[in-house]
Design an enzyme around this catalytic site. Structure first.
Site, PDB file in Angstrom:
ATOM      1  N   ASN A   1       9.377 -72.731 -16.809  1.00 60.24           N
ATOM      2  CA  ASN A   1      10.461 -73.883 -16.821  1.00 60.24           C
ATOM      3  C   ASN A   1      11.215 -73.991 -18.053  1.00 60.24           C
ATOM      4  OD1 ASN A   1      11.912 -76.115 -15.479  1.00 60.24           O
ATOM      5  ND2 ASN A   1      10.433 -77.531 -16.519  1.00 60.24           N
TER       6      ASN A   1
ATOM      7  N   HIS B   1      12.652 -77.148 -20.045  1.00 61.37           N
ATOM      8  CA  HIS B   1      12.667 -78.577 -20.165  1.00 61.37           C
ATOM      9  C   HIS B   1      13.465 -79.204 -21.250  1.00 61.37           C
ATOM     10  CE1 HIS B   1      11.742 -82.871 -18.861  1.00 61.37           C
ATOM     11  NE2 HIS B   1      11.242 -82.830 -20.078  1.00 61.37           N
TER      12      HIS B   1
ATOM     13  N   SER C   1      11.892 -76.989 -24.724  1.00 60.89           N
ATOM     14  CA  SER C   1      10.828 -76.406 -24.599  1.00 60.89           C
ATOM     15  C   SER C   1      10.700 -75.747 -23.222  1.00 60.89           C
ATOM     16  CB  SER C   1       9.428 -77.439 -23.912  1.00 60.89           C
ATOM     17  OG  SER C   1       9.568 -78.506 -25.014  1.00 60.89           O
TER      18      SER C   1
ATOM     19  N   ASP D   1       6.001 -80.940 -15.650  1.00 60.42           N
ATOM     20  CA  ASP D   1       6.526 -80.548 -17.198  1.00 60.42           C
ATOM     21  C   ASP D   1       5.215 -80.640 -18.013  1.00 60.42           C
ATOM     22  OD1 ASP D   1       9.234 -80.597 -16.306  1.00 60.42           O
ATOM     23  OD2 ASP D   1       9.298 -82.818 -16.721  1.00 60.42           O
TER      24      ASP D   1
END
Ligand code: GRF
Length: 202
Positions: free
Chosen positions: A106, A108, A135, A144
């Site tokens: 992911n 973020h 990040s 997250d």
């Protein structure tokens, strides 16, 4: 050796487009095998125009587990190495994450572990932070929360608002995702047992 990627998104798709531009470099020998979204959105339309396999996975009027089962089957059929979240606004269940353990990444827009969740730019400004960032991390069942692969940061200026900060950060997002993806393809970054290991200095 090249890699195959699935990209999940829910919105405008600028990270997806940036990844598509990166993988236009044929020397990387890698492909976006699937772009899936949980709702009709600009990113899914761009992906389709660009000739990628696209799928709309509905989350309406059925259990989340049914939507995730369809999503998982579509991803498995695409036979990808990694699933890249690029503005996908659904929290993936622990069952889904464990089905693709260590293979979901992911991006973020905060310097994790600060500001998990939404409104990260506004929260960084309100906290009086001097720096803000992005990040890229491995997805675990916590929101997250997974191991961080790489980060980049920029200064928060005196007159920044949420919009100006977000737009200054966006090119850093694209560059950081490109760096991580290129490193994975080249083997400079390895993900083992759910943890990132850089083979070279970052
Ligand atoms: C980006 O800020 C990303 O970090 C976050 O959602 C946003 C998606 O933007 N997870 P886009 O759809 O890639 O333009």
């Amino acid at each position: 050796m090249g890699l195959r990627f699935a990209i999940l998104l829910s919105g405008r798709g600028s990270n997806m487009m940036s990844i598509a531009d990166l993988l236009d470099d044929k020397s990387l020998d890698s492909d976006i095998a699937l772009v899936a979204a949980d709702k009709p959105c600009a990113g899914l339309a761009f992906a389709s125009e660009r000739g990628f396999e696209t799928r709309l996975i509905s989350y309406a009027d059925r259990a989340k587990s049914d939507s995730e089962e369809e999503l998982a089957q579509v991803i498995e059929a695409a036979d990808v190495d990694y699933i890249l979240l690029a503005g996908f606004m659904r929290v993936l269940s622990a069952d889904f994450v464990s089905r693709f353990e260590g293979r979901i990444i992911n991006i973020h827009p905060s310097l994790l572990p600060k500001y998990k969740g939404l409104n990260t730019h506004q929260r960084a400004i309100e906290a009086g932070d001097s720096r803000h960032g992005v990040s890229v991390h491995i997805v675990t069942a916590g929101l997250d929360d997974g191991p961080i692969i790489a980060q980049d940061d920029i200064a928060i200026e005196k007159d920044d608002d949420e919009t100006s900060l977000a737009s200054r950060l966006l090119p850093c997002e694209h560059a950081l995702y490109a760096k991580v993806i290129t490193s994975l393809i080249k083997g400079d970054l390895v993900i083992e047992n759910g943890k990132p290991r850089w083979q070279i200095a970052e």
